[in-house]
Scaffold this motif. Structure first.
Motif, PDB file in Angstrom:
ATOM      1  N   ASP A 207       0.813  -1.220   0.000  1.00 49.37           N
ATOM      2  CA  ASP A 207       0.000   0.000   0.000  1.00 49.37           C
ATOM      3  C   ASP A 207       0.848   1.272   0.000  1.00 49.37           C
ATOM      4  O   ASP A 207       0.629   2.181  -0.807  1.00 49.37           O
TER       5      ASP A 207
ATOM      6  N   MET B 244      -7.636  -5.119  -3.417  1.00 45.42           N
ATOM      7  CA  MET B 244      -6.738  -6.095  -4.016  1.00 45.42           C
ATOM      8  C   MET B 244      -7.478  -7.405  -4.263  1.00 45.42           C
ATOM      9  O   MET B 244      -8.391  -7.766  -3.520  1.00 45.42           O
TER      10      MET B 244
ATOM     11  N   CYS C 116      -4.750  -4.841  -8.369  1.00 47.09           N
ATOM     12  CA  CYS C 116      -4.915  -3.826  -7.326  1.00 47.09           C
ATOM     13  C   CYS C 116      -5.521  -2.574  -7.947  1.00 47.09           C
ATOM     14  O   CYS C 116      -5.057  -2.104  -8.987  1.00 47.09           O
TER      15      CYS C 116
ATOM     16  N   ASN D 178      -9.928  -7.766  -0.833  1.00 49.83           N
ATOM     17  CA  ASN D 178      -9.037  -7.949   0.317  1.00 49.83           C
ATOM     18  C   ASN D 178      -9.490  -9.050   1.278  1.00 49.83           C
ATOM     19  O   ASN D 178      -9.082  -9.071   2.432  1.00 49.83           O
TER      20      ASN D 178
END
Length: 255
Positions: free
Chosen positions: A97, A193, A214, A248
């Motif tokens: 990130d 993601m 992503c 995620n």
């Protein structure tokens, strides 16, 4: 047979990706160690941040070319082109990130854990870039406000660490307090993601599930915070509502 070959490629891509990151960081380290004490502080900071941004941009390109990673950063890049001082807050699903945000946001300054300032890979570059240590709240807040008033873009992950329970964990109000005192907006970013690779539950030696995708979306902006002390619960609620529920998430194999 093809499935076995693809799994082998995922292992190779993991090793290549980690080695590339280590190489990029270590290549800059001796230059940062040499230049930091020689340059005036303002120039050292400018050069340090520019070098880290360039290195991370290169790293993302290499991941795309060699490791079957797909990044949709168009909204983030458009935000970066505006070049305005603001506090950026984002959810934190992965170790990638900070790399992604710093690569796309010019004059970005991160709030980092104190131990990372002495990390072999990151320490020298972070010190030259004058990233902010979060070990003492008041100096951290004062340093962040000073950077914002000089035109920087401050990156904060209000969860404080990578997400333990997706989509988001409890958030602190620090970003709101800093933005209110500095008189700058807060901009939310939503990081999504396809797999939780390098997340809190993902061991460093476990290969990713490729292709890895992503996307970073630009979310809500708070031009003025009426209750900055309550910003933590507010941004947590916003993240829970705005993040794609499928993003995620831990796959069954990780549970």
């Amino acid at each position: 047979m093809l499935k076995l070959l693809w799994r082998a490629y995922e292992h190779v891509a993991m090793v290549v990706g980690l080695l590339l990151l280590a190489t990029v960081c270590l290549t800059w380290t001796p230059f940062a160690l040499l230049l930091n004490p020689l340059l005036p502080e303002a120039r050292a900071k400018r050069v340090g941040r520019g070098a880290i941004r360039g290195a991370f941009r290169l790293y993302l390109r290499l991941l795309s070319l060699l490791c079957a990673c797909r990044f949709d950063l168009r909204e983030l890049q458009a935000l970066g082109r505006r070049g305005e001082p603001l506090v950026v807050v984002a959810n934190h699903p992965s170790l990638l990130d900070a790399v992604i945000l710093v690569a796309c946001l010019p004059n970005a300054v991160c709030v980092m854990k104190a131990r990372l300032m002495h990390n072999v890979l990151l320490g020298a570059g972070a010190r030259m870039a004058r990233y902010i240590v979060n070990d003492a709240p008041l100096p951290m807040i004062r340093g962040a406000i000073a950077e914002l008033r000089q035109g920087a873009c401050l990156i904060i992950f209000p969860e404080g660490t990578r997400t333990v329970t997706p989509p988001v964990d409890a958030c602190a109000s620090t970003a709101g307090v800093i933005a209110a005192r500095a008189g700058v907006p807060v901009q939310a970013l939503l990081i999504e993601m396809s797999t939780p690779y390098l997340g809190k539950h993902w061991p460093l030696w476990r290969p990713p599930v490729l292709p890895l995708s992503c996307r970073v979306r630009v979310g809500q902006r708070w031009a003025v915070l009426e209750r900055p002390q309550q910003f933590g619960p507010e941004i947590e609620a916003y993240f829970r509502e705005a993040i794609d529920p499928a993003a995620n998430q831990l796959p069954d194999a990780c549970e």
